[in-house]
Design a protein around this motif. Structure first.
Motif, PDB file in Angstrom:
ATOM      1  N   PRO A 119       0.634  -1.082  -0.049  1.00 57.98           N
ATOM      2  CA  PRO A 119      -0.138   0.024   0.024  1.00 57.98           C
ATOM      3  C   PRO A 119       0.925   1.242   0.067  1.00 57.98           C
ATOM      4  O   PRO A 119       2.290   1.158   0.159  1.00 57.98           O
ATOM      5  CB  PRO A 119      -0.643  -0.105   1.372  1.00 57.98           C
ATOM      6  CG  PRO A 119      -0.462  -1.467   2.005  1.00 57.98           C
ATOM      7  CD  PRO A 119       0.705  -2.052   1.226  1.00 57.98           C
ATOM      8  N   ALA A 120       0.198   2.211  -0.388  1.00 64.79           N
ATOM      9  CA  ALA A 120       0.950   3.628  -0.252  1.00 64.79           C
ATOM     10  C   ALA A 120       1.642   3.992   1.220  1.00 64.79           C
ATOM     11  O   ALA A 120       0.962   3.721   2.124  1.00 64.79           O
ATOM     12  CB  ALA A 120       0.257   4.902  -0.676  1.00 64.79           C
ATOM     13  N   ALA A 121       2.929   4.071   1.028  1.00 65.26           N
ATOM     14  CA  ALA A 121       3.612   4.405   2.389  1.00 65.26           C
ATOM     15  C   ALA A 121       2.726   5.502   3.366  1.00 65.26           C
ATOM     16  O   ALA A 121       2.990   5.290   4.541  1.00 65.26           O
ATOM     17  CB  ALA A 121       5.016   4.844   2.065  1.00 65.26           C
ATOM     18  N   ASP A 122       2.270   6.377   2.820  1.00 66.12           N
ATOM     19  CA  ASP A 122       1.403   7.275   3.802  1.00 66.12           C
ATOM     20  C   ASP A 122       0.441   7.018   4.533  1.00 66.12           C
ATOM     21  O   ASP A 122      -0.282   7.628   5.368  1.00 66.12           O
ATOM     22  CB  ASP A 122       1.379   8.756   3.009  1.00 66.12           C
ATOM     23  CG  ASP A 122       0.607   8.552   1.775  1.00 66.12           C
ATOM     24  OD1 ASP A 122       0.144   7.436   1.445  1.00 66.12           O
ATOM     25  OD2 ASP A 122       0.267   9.664   1.167  1.00 66.12           O
ATOM     26  N   ASN A 123       0.046   5.763   4.060  1.00 59.96           N
ATOM     27  CA  ASN A 123      -1.102   5.114   4.756  1.00 59.96           C
ATOM     28  C   ASN A 123      -0.731   4.030   5.838  1.00 59.96           C
ATOM     29  O   ASN A 123      -1.559   3.573   6.614  1.00 59.96           O
ATOM     30  CB  ASN A 123      -2.138   4.455   3.886  1.00 59.96           C
ATOM     31  CG  ASN A 123      -2.673   5.171   2.722  1.00 59.96           C
ATOM     32  OD1 ASN A 123      -3.011   6.288   2.951  1.00 59.96           O
ATOM     33  ND2 ASN A 123      -2.819   4.869   1.618  1.00 59.96           N
ATOM     34  N   LEU A 124       0.519   3.990   5.680  1.00 60.37           N
ATOM     35  CA  LEU A 124       1.061   2.810   6.554  1.00 60.37           C
ATOM     36  C   LEU A 124       1.467   3.510   8.068  1.00 60.37           C
ATOM     37  O   LEU A 124       2.057   4.532   7.974  1.00 60.37           O
ATOM     38  CB  LEU A 124       2.042   2.010   6.131  1.00 60.37           C
ATOM     39  CG  LEU A 124       1.883   1.416   4.874  1.00 60.37           C
ATOM     40  CD1 LEU A 124       3.258   0.606   4.126  1.00 60.37           C
ATOM     41  CD2 LEU A 124       0.949   0.130   5.154  1.00 60.37           C
ATOM     42  N   ILE A 125       1.474   2.718   8.945  1.00 60.99           N
ATOM     43  CA  ILE A 125       1.733   3.294  10.760  1.00 60.99           C
ATOM     44  C   ILE A 125       3.363   2.887  10.498  1.00 60.99           C
ATOM     45  O   ILE A 125       3.596   1.488  10.427  1.00 60.99           O
ATOM     46  CB  ILE A 125       0.966   2.383  11.469  1.00 60.99           C
ATOM     47  CG1 ILE A 125      -0.395   2.821  11.350  1.00 60.99           C
ATOM     48  CG2 ILE A 125       1.610   3.044  12.803  1.00 60.99           C
ATOM     49  CD1 ILE A 125      -1.304   1.807  12.437  1.00 60.99           C
TER      50      ILE A 125
END
Length: 328
Positions: A3-9
């Motif tokens: 997934p897009a890195a900015d959605n990952l914690i």
């Protein structure tokens, strides 16, 4: 698909020998007004955890909110379960946090914790492993490395090493320890910190597990002549300007990981593949390896393959001969 890195914690694994100063550092993170909402997971097994005044010890996982909005929870069971639980509570609005720090016990090899982020599909979809940070006590560091193989593994795994208690030892002693760790792990940046006073920026957003991050290896690290410690954890860097054959290198690395994966702590590389205008980037933890295409080679750039392998008693000659065979 990732997934897009900015959605990952983002997740940081904090490790270090007993008494190195991890808990002091964590207590500061949990109480200081730094503006970050951080969930700290204590992955402990009966070891004295975060100060009792801060964390009420309980038989089950307990999540405590700090006065600066940080969370702290103690895991005595499955790390995967608590990560899924935290994600669910974040999604449901029950908990607010932007990132996670996992503290491993002082006697643990951080490898299995790091592998969690590759192996569980659900975790992989929601979390991004940022880096392994290892805290080393300058006063007792050499002795601990001599006596504990877990301590050597913690240095081998590190993306960054924080050196505490340097004010308690002579500069020459600190340099000897830093040189030793540089030979064990040339890709980890080493920073001196005063007990519990590491800047938050020294711990977060290191991008040590980011495949596209630059492969930083101090080029002079092998040429320095030092007193040698006989460490079972060591490293070597392999470089070759000639283009590599993709299928051969994939086959060879898979074979090496199959045979030596348990002893390979970390390995990472940038490959110059024949017929490909983009660099190929790969990295691995023990038996798990991943690769992706990186940015294109610039017209004025020297194309070369650079790989670093960190592990226990790695058969260097075998690796070097095998890699030379993969040249196109």
């Amino acid at each position: 698909m990732q997934p897009a890195a900015d959605n990952l914690i983002p997740v940081t694994i904090l490790t270090g020998f007993l008494g190195a100063g991890k808990t002091t550092l964590l207590n500061r993170i949990l109480t200081e007004q730094h503006g970050e909402k951080i969930a700290v997971i204590e992955n402990e097994f009966g070891e004295t955890g975060i100060d009792n005044e801060i964390l009420v010890q309980d038989k089950q996982e307990q999540i405590v909110e700090m006065n600066n909005g940080c969370l702290c929870c103690t895991v005595r069971g499955d790390l995967v379960r608590i990560l899924k639980d935290l994600r669910k509570k974040k999604r449901g609005g029950e908990l607010k946090f932007d990132r996670v720090i996992i503290e491993t016990t002082g006697l643990a090899n951080p490898g299995p914790v790091a592998q969690t982020f590759f192996m569980d599909e659900d975790i992989h979809k929601n979390y991004m492993l940022d880096a392994v940070i290892t805290v080393v006590d300058a006063k007792h560091g050499n002795k601990t490395l001599d006596e504990h193989d877990e301590a050597r593994a913690q240095v081998g795994f590190a993306d960054r090493i924080l050196l505490s208690k340097t004010d308690l030892v002579a500069e020459t002693e600190t340099k000897d320890l830093m040189d030793r760790m540089k030979r064990m792990n040339p890709r980890a940046q080493q920073n001196k910190v005063h007990f519990g006073e590491a800047d938050i920026k020294e711990i977060l957003d290191i991008k040590g597990f980011n495949l596209n991050a630059i492969l930083e290896v101090e080029p002079t690290f092998l040429t320095d002549d030092h007193h040698h410690h006989d460490d079972d954890v060591s490293s070597f860097v392999w470089k070759d300007p000639r283009p590599m054959h993709l299928e051969k290198i994939e086959t060879f690395l898979s074979l090496m990981v199959e045979n030596y994966g348990e002893d390979l702590l970390r390995y990472k590389g940038v490959l110059n593949i024949k017929g490909n205008e983009r660099r190929m980037i790969f990295q691995g933890v023990h038996m798990l390896m991943g690769g992706t295409e990186g940015k294109p080679w610039a017209p004025d750039e020297t194309r070369e393959s650079v790989m670093v392998f960190i592990g226990r008693k790695i058969p260097r000659k075998l690796f070097e001969e095998g890699l030379a065979y993969c040249v196109a």
